[in-house]
Design an enzyme around this catalytic site. Structure first.
Site, mmCIF file in Angstrom:
data_model
loop_
_atom_site.group_PDB
_atom_site.id
_atom_site.type_symbol
_atom_site.label_atom_id
_atom_site.label_comp_id
_atom_site.label_asym_id
_atom_site.label_seq_id
_atom_site.Cartn_x
_atom_site.Cartn_y
_atom_site.Cartn_z
ATOM 1 N N ARG A 60 0.839 -1.204 0.000
ATOM 2 C CA ARG A 60 0.000 0.000 0.000
ATOM 3 C C ARG A 60 0.870 1.248 0.000
ATOM 4 O O ARG A 60 0.480 2.299 -0.522
ATOM 5 C CB ARG A 60 -0.951 -0.003 1.216
ATOM 6 N N TYR A 124 -15.612 15.847 -16.477
ATOM 7 C CA TYR A 124 -16.004 14.455 -16.279
ATOM 8 C C TYR A 124 -17.002 14.399 -15.123
ATOM 9 O O TYR A 124 -16.836 15.079 -14.096
ATOM 10 C CB TYR A 124 -14.776 13.601 -15.990
ATOM 11 N N ASP A 198 -6.283 17.537 -15.877
ATOM 12 C CA ASP A 198 -6.618 16.153 -16.211
ATOM 13 C C ASP A 198 -6.216 15.964 -17.673
ATOM 14 O O ASP A 198 -6.842 16.514 -18.574
ATOM 15 C CB ASP A 198 -8.120 15.929 -16.022
ATOM 16 N N LYS A 223 -7.531 4.468 -19.539
ATOM 17 C CA LYS A 223 -7.890 4.863 -20.900
ATOM 18 C C LYS A 223 -6.716 4.647 -21.865
ATOM 19 O O LYS A 223 -6.203 3.552 -21.987
ATOM 20 C CB LYS A 223 -8.377 6.299 -20.896
#
Length: 410
Positions: A60, A124, A198, A223
């Site tokens: 983590r 978005y 972004d 993406k």
């Protein structure tokens, strides 16, 4: 590659990535499928937790596979750029479990109660919800402006000294509006405000926001960076390496948004072909956009690669190509949109974007369904808007499919 050496072309950097040294001389980055890492002795463990010695502790907190993927993307975003001293730009990146997670880490690392965010229309859906539905609960307000109206933006900054971040999507999802990054960064510096971008739609192959002086960039690696639709992931990149390794890294660990080593491994494979995939995506998109713009069943096409798009000149200046995502309105409206989507045979009915196949979705009922209708309409996301992520198929097959699907709407 030695730190002082620079590759001649972006494609070489994409293929060679972070190039860590791996045990047993592995050619490709191994999948480090381990939750934890051992220490040689107690002192080493204490030193690693104290930050006095480099090394992995717990996946983590960091993992060799995820670290290599993050480093590979940071090098692509920095490729060919210089810092204020004229040296090769060095960036720091953290891989996340999703683009949304990377975005959340970015905002929560830089904001506190009483702060404000300035952003624009057409975001978005998940970003819009986070800014306008979630952050107010933490005492953080978000404002919307049109960054094309620089004077109006400057007035908002003057009237709201609480603004700490200007957040941009360029091109924006799903209207493809572009923002002049250089103009906004120049204004932000005047008011000592951070600029975040972004860059999911563009990838660093098409656009490098750090070229214009932004502070943070994030991607949904799901993406185009991965390119094959088989992972979920995100990455946050910053130019203040000390801040990234301290505050941002701490928030990242506390939120638990770390990437899976398996997903990072697949991402590394996708990055190697990013330039050649983007060239094909973009060349196909130009053909499709031109076809749609001339079809009688289509009333409007949002694609900044078309000469009549209001952001055509801007996108030519700050992007390598216009991209591979577009949206369009059908003359027959919402009902025509349903008929069009149902009639598709090759194009795939699915959300997301950047995969090898062409994806078609209906933002109002899918990716932006969490927005209030009035907010959607203000952002240009009408009930009948269709979004298309153009894939790698032969363009003639795509044209044939679109032609027959559009005929169903007339």
């Amino acid at each position: 590659m030695k730190p002082e050496e620079q590759y001649c072309d972006f494609s070489t950097q994409a293929v060679h990535g972070g190039r860590y040294l791996h045990g047993e001389h592995a050619h490709s980055a191994p999948i480090y499928a381990t939750s934890t890492f051992t220490f040689d002795n107690a002192e080493q463990g204490m030193n690693r937790f104290a930050g006095n010695e480099n090394g992995f502790i717990y996946s983590r907190f960091g993992n060799p596979t995820t670290a290599e993927a993050a480093d590979a993307i940071a090098k692509l975003e920095a490729f060919g750029l210089k810092d204020e001293k004229g040296d090769p730009l060095e960036l720091s990146a953290l891989l996340h479990s999703s683009g949304q997670s990377a975005m959340v880490t970015m905002f929560l690392s830089n904001l506190k109660a009483g702060d404000k965010v300035l952003t624009h229309y057409s975001l978005y859906g998940g970003t819009h919800e986070f800014l306008f539905d979630f952050l107010p609960g933490l005492g953080i307000q978000s404002l919307i402006t049109d960054f094309k109206k620089i004077e109006e933006t400057e007035n908002l900054l003057m009237q709201n000294p609480e603004i700490k971040i200007i957040h941009i999507e360029s091109p924006a999802n799903p209207t493809m509006d572009c923002t002049d990054l250089q103009a906004v960064v120049t204004l932000a510096k005047k008011f000592q405000v951070l600029v975040t971008v972004d860059n999911t739609f563009s990838t660093p192959y098409l656009q490098q926001p750090f070229r214009f002086g932004v502070d943070f960039v994030f991607h949904s690696t799901t993406k185009f960076l991965n390119g094959h639709g088989n992972t979920i992931g995100g990455v946050l990149i910053g130019k203040d390496k000390a801040f990234m390794k301290s505050i941002v890294n701490r928030i990242h660990k506390l939120l638990g948004g770390n990437s899976s080593p398996f997903d990072a491994f697949l991402l590394l494979q996708g990055l190697k072909t990013l330039p050649i995939r983007m060239e094909k995506h973009c060349s196909n998109a130009k053909i499709i956009a031109k076809f749609l713009s001339e079809h009688p069943a289509v009333s409007k096409v949002n694609f900044n690669g078309l000469p009549d798009h209001p952001d055509y000149v801007l996108s030519q200046r700050q992007m390598r190509h216009a991209g591979a995502v577009m949206s369009f309105e059908l003359a027959a409206g919402l009902e025509g949109g349903r008929k069009f989507i149902d009639a598709l045979r090759i194009c795939v009915r699915a959300v997301s974007l950047g995969t090898a196949d062409t994806l078609v979705s209906h933002p109002a009922s899918m990716s932006h369904s969490g927005m209030k209708r009035e907010d959607r309409i203000k952002s240009g996301i009408t009930d009948g808007l269709i979004r298309m992520s153009v894939g790698l198929e032969d363009p003639n097959d795509l044209l044939q499919d679109l032609r027959q699907a559009l005929s169903a709407t007339i």
